[in-house]
Write an enzyme that holds these catalytic residues in place. Structure first.
Site, PDB file in Angstrom:
ATOM      1  CD  GLU A  59      -5.259   1.112   2.993  1.00  0.00           C
ATOM      2  OE1 GLU A  59      -5.914   0.907   1.963  1.00  0.00           O
ATOM      3  OE2 GLU A  59      -5.014   0.225   3.830  1.00  0.00           O
TER       4      GLU A  59
ATOM      5  CB  SER B 179      -9.113  -0.587   4.885  1.00  0.00           C
ATOM      6  OG  SER B 179      -9.829  -1.733   4.487  1.00  0.00           O
TER       7      SER B 179
ATOM      8  NE  ARG C 230      -3.585  -2.479   0.122  1.00  0.00           N
ATOM      9  CZ  ARG C 230      -3.227  -3.572  -0.532  1.00  0.00           C
ATOM     10  NH1 ARG C 230      -2.134  -3.550  -1.284  1.00  0.00           N
ATOM     11  NH2 ARG C 230      -3.926  -4.676  -0.471  1.00  0.00           N
TER      12      ARG C 230
END
Length: 378
Positions: free
Chosen positions: A370, A250, A166
């Site tokens: 995130e 998320s 990520r």
């Protein structure tokens, strides 16, 4: 270069927070996008590129700068140098899930497990999007981007993006700045030609999600349908009528920790190796072999652990909200912080800090956000 009346960012982001910025430009073509960026950079203004607004958490105060909306679209089929594969060059503003639907319809495999992920194609490499064990780095060939330092438009191989879990050299990590200040204009993927027959599903994480037992090939359309249904059940498929989907996806990353730290967590905490656990092979040239084989050097491997599990085991259940707050944990997924209607960015941030504090107190681990945070701090 069409400049428009600035819109509240709460109306353009899936978490639905943020006031109107000082200035807003809509870029419908690559030329408009390049011109807008070069002008803003030349003026030295603060700037923010906005795609689908799905991985963005914007503060309550107006953004004092220019927001450039990337509204480009288009898919171009190209030959691949590899037999049995096709390349697609896709404009940065193209809707990601529309691209996935296109690949499935064309019988091209490689991104079907990422069905339903919101946002645009240009944002996908920035945080190396992935789902159920499939990541864009597996099919990404190159990107066309424009560099802030020079204003030049160039093509960069995927290997230049520093892709990790990520992350990439382009991502604004919380509390840090990106390694490279550039904006993606187009993305090129290399996909396998499997047609209607589909292909065997190899990844263990995807196989579990699809509840597969045999090794028979499965159609790409079936995989897409199953993933969309799974995401919808978790509130991770955008639906204006479902407040559980009014989120940034998320909110916390699954944590990457050392094997030693992972052993301090309860054994039932879900975890996955970050790199394959391959048997080491030592090759000693025959002319230098003296009968002694050195002992293998132990290598410390990283482990990915479930942030959702840590949150729930810290006592924070689905649907949890702080008193008098309009922000809450999703009723379907512990990783999503949701706006139940009119929540301010500070209400969402307060909930995020509470979650971080509970997990740290219980497990000694600080969960990292995130989404990209703009004008807000945790």
């Amino acid at each position: 270069m069409p400049e428009i009346e600035p819109l509240p960012l709460a109306s353009l982001t899936t978490l639905q927070t943020g006031a109107a910025p000082t200035r807003m430009i809509d870029a419908h073509t690559t030329a408009e996008l390049v011109d807008a960026l070069r002008e803003v950079w030349a003026d030295g203004d603060e700037w923010l590129v906005l795609g689908g607004g799905s991985n963005l958490f914007v503060g309550d105060e107006p953004f004092e700068g220019t927001v450039i909306r990337v509204l480009t679209s288009g898919i171009e089929k190209l030959p691949s140098p590899h037999e049995g594969r096709t390349r697609l060059r896709v404009q940065a503003g193209h809707n990601w899930d529309d691209l996935v639907a296109f690949t499935v319809a064309e019988g091209l495999a490689g991104v079907e497990a990422m069905s339903g992920i919101p946002g645009t194609v240009g944002a996908a490499p920035v945080q190396n999007v992935g789902a159920y064990g499939q990541e864009i780095q597996e099919t990404l060939v190159e990107v066309e981007w424009i560099d802030e330092a020079t204003g030049d438009v160039t093509v960069a191989a995927a290997s230049e993006l520093g892709l990790g879990f990520r992350t990439s050299v382009l991502k604004h990590h919380y509390g840090d700045v990106p390694q490279r200040r550039a904006v993606i204009l187009s993305v090129t993927l290399d996909l396998a030609e499997v047609g209607d027959a589909g292909r065997k599903v190899q990844g263990a994480q995807l196989r579990r999600a699809l509840q597969l037992e045999g090794d028979d090939p499965v159609p790409l359309a079936w995989v897409r349908d199953q993933i969309l249904a799974t995401r919808a059940a978790k509130g991770m498929l955008l639906n204006p009528a479902d407040a559980d989907t009014h989120s940034a996806g998320s909110f916390f990353q699954n944590a990457i920790v050392s094997e030693a730290f992972a052993r301090t967590l309860p054994p039932e905490c879900p975890r996955w190796p970050v790199t394959p656990d391959l048997d080491a092979v030592t090759v000693i040239p025959l002319e230098r072999f003296d009968g002694y084989v050195p002992a293998p050097v132990p290598v410390q491997k990283d482990v990915k652990v479930s942030a959702a599990w840590l949150i729930e085991q810290a006592g924070i259940r689905k649907g949890f909200a702080l008193p008098r707050s309009r922000a809450s944990i999703s009723t379907k997924h512990a990783l999503a912080l949701t706006n139940r209607g009119g929540a301010t960015a500070e209400e969402v941030a307060e909930l995020a800090r509470f979650v971080q504090g509970r997990v740290q107190a219980e497990f000694g681990l600080v969960l990292q956000p995130e989404p990209v945070l703009v004008g807000v701090a945790l």
